[in-house]
Design a protein around this motif. Structure first.
Motif, PDB file in Angstrom:
ATOM      1  N   ILE A  47       0.839  -1.200   0.000  1.00 48.46           N
ATOM      2  CA  ILE A  47       0.000   0.000   0.000  1.00 48.46           C
ATOM      3  C   ILE A  47       0.872   1.247   0.000  1.00 48.46           C
ATOM      4  N   ARG A  48       1.942   1.213   0.803  1.00 48.81           N
ATOM      5  CA  ARG A  48       2.840   2.365   0.862  1.00 48.81           C
ATOM      6  C   ARG A  48       3.501   2.592  -0.504  1.00 48.81           C
ATOM      7  N   GLN A  49       3.920   1.507  -1.172  1.00 50.40           N
ATOM      8  CA  GLN A  49       4.536   1.633  -2.493  1.00 50.40           C
ATOM      9  C   GLN A  49       3.521   2.147  -3.512  1.00 50.40           C
ATOM     10  N   ASP A  50       2.301   1.647  -3.478  1.00 51.05           N
ATOM     11  CA  ASP A  50       1.260   2.120  -4.397  1.00 51.05           C
ATOM     12  C   ASP A  50       0.984   3.600  -4.190  1.00 51.05           C
ATOM     13  N   GLY A  51       1.025   4.055  -2.936  1.00 53.37           N
ATOM     14  CA  GLY A  51       0.807   5.459  -2.626  1.00 53.37           C
ATOM     15  C   GLY A  51       1.907   6.346  -3.176  1.00 53.37           C
ATOM     16  N   GLU A  52       3.147   5.832  -3.153  1.00 55.67           N
ATOM     17  CA  GLU A  52       4.267   6.597  -3.707  1.00 55.67           C
ATOM     18  C   GLU A  52       4.164   6.708  -5.230  1.00 55.67           C
ATOM     19  N   ILE A  53       3.689   5.651  -5.858  1.00 55.67           N
ATOM     20  CA  ILE A  53       3.550   5.659  -7.317  1.00 55.67           C
ATOM     21  C   ILE A  53       2.454   6.630  -7.740  1.00 55.67           C
TER      22      ILE A  53
END
Length: 79
Positions: free
Chosen positions: A71-77
């Protein structure tokens, strides 16, 4: 022979809940950044913006932490 029918099944996906904070009765799990014990299951809470996103319940804490990292990676993208 009968032709194969295309089944129009709805795809069900999990939409993270948005909450102001982890509940008071949740217990932080040692050794994990985002994992809390809630009603006998492991749940991840990830701060996104001004609210927390809550995962579904997992039976092992590693799964909840993997969800939080994703989720954190998706938010950064998306940012």
């Amino acid at each position: 022979m009968k032709p194969l029918r295309q089944q129009k099944r709805q795809i069900i996906s999990y939409v993270p809940r948005t909450e102001p904070a982890p509940p008071d009765h949740a217990v932080k799990v040692e050794g994990f950044r985002d994992v809390w014990m809630l009603r006998g299951k492991y749940v991840a809470f990830v701060l996104m913006g001004s609210a927390f996103q809550r995962s579904q319940a997992f039976s092992i804490p590693e799964s909840a932490q993997r969800w939080a990292v994703q989720i954190r990676q998706d938010g950064e993208i998306n940012a």
